[in-house]
Write an enzyme that holds these catalytic residues in place. Structure first.
Site, mmCIF file in Angstrom:
data_model
loop_
_atom_site.group_PDB
_atom_site.id
_atom_site.type_symbol
_atom_site.label_atom_id
_atom_site.label_comp_id
_atom_site.label_asym_id
_atom_site.label_seq_id
_atom_site.Cartn_x
_atom_site.Cartn_y
_atom_site.Cartn_z
ATOM 1 N N THR A 7 0.866 -1.178 0.000
ATOM 2 C CA THR A 7 0.000 0.000 0.000
ATOM 3 C C THR A 7 0.896 1.219 0.000
ATOM 4 O O THR A 7 2.111 1.103 0.129
ATOM 5 C CB THR A 7 -0.924 0.029 1.235
ATOM 6 N N GLY A 162 1.270 5.316 -7.544
ATOM 7 C CA GLY A 162 0.416 4.333 -8.208
ATOM 8 C C GLY A 162 0.888 3.970 -9.603
ATOM 9 O O GLY A 162 0.653 2.856 -10.080
ATOM 10 N N CYS A 165 4.538 1.814 -8.456
ATOM 11 C CA CYS A 165 4.526 0.671 -7.535
ATOM 12 C C CYS A 165 3.388 -0.276 -7.894
ATOM 13 O O CYS A 165 2.224 0.132 -7.914
ATOM 14 C CB CYS A 165 4.358 1.173 -6.099
ATOM 15 N N THR A 168 0.324 -0.541 -5.450
ATOM 16 C CA THR A 168 -0.415 0.689 -5.174
ATOM 17 C C THR A 168 -1.332 0.987 -6.347
ATOM 18 O O THR A 168 -0.889 0.933 -7.494
ATOM 19 C CB THR A 168 0.571 1.863 -4.960
#
Length: 178
Positions: A7, A162, A165, A168
């Site tokens: 996350t 985002g 990764c 994410t």
């Protein structure tokens, strides 16, 4: 059994505003189990923001304990965080929990680590999780080179994380305090 992980949580403080945001992806191994998890919340009558990364069950356990500490110390964020960290280090069951928290109120932002550390981040920027380094770098560049509000910095930093990764996504929950 594989652990749920991955996350990105990021917090930015500028002037009298603080924003805390996170993505919504929950991953088990190489499978996305959920894309709309809510890892950022308001607690203590909306006066404290908290975001968590790591094992979901562990994070909820810590979140419950942190809320109890806030009640015990009448909303004093630093005392609640330090007391939680002491428990985390000394309790055998808690030591096995794999999660991190970012907490913020109107004056203070703190990172509470799985090692029992309580950190006051420099420059008003904190990030945790698998995309934390990407988000923190993006937020630092934006804070130093723009006049964007903290909420906008958090949103852009999460968007960049985002994109980079794989753990994410771009389903964000962002909360602010003034």
């Amino acid at each position: 059994m594989e652990q749920y992980h991955g996350t990105t949580i990021v917090s930015v403080r500028r002037g009298n505003q603080v924003a805390l945001g996170g993505d919504g992806q929950v991953t088990l191994g190489n499978i996305v189990m959920k894309g709309t998890a809510r890892k950022v919340r308001r607690i203590y009558n909306g006066k404290v923001l908290v975001g968590f990364a790591g094992s979901t069950a562990d994070a909820f356990s810590l979140l419950d304990r942190f809320e109890a500490k806030l009640e015990k110390y009448q909303g004093n964020l630093t005392r609640a965080a330090v007391d939680l960290a002491k428990d985390w280090r000394s309790d055998r069951a808690l030591r096995r929990l794999e999660a991190m928290l970012i907490t913020a109120d109107r004056e203070t932002t703190l990172v509470i680590t799985g090692n029992g550390d309580v950190l006051d981040p420099e420059g008003g920027i904190a990030a945790i999780g698998s995309g934390g380094a990407y988000a923190q770098s993006a937020a630092k560049a934006l804070v130093e080179n723009t006049e964007l509000a903290p909420r906008d910095v958090v949103e852009k930093a999460l968007t960049i994380a985002g994109e980079l990764c794989i753990y994410t996504n771009t389903n964000f929950v962002i909360e602010t305090l003034e």
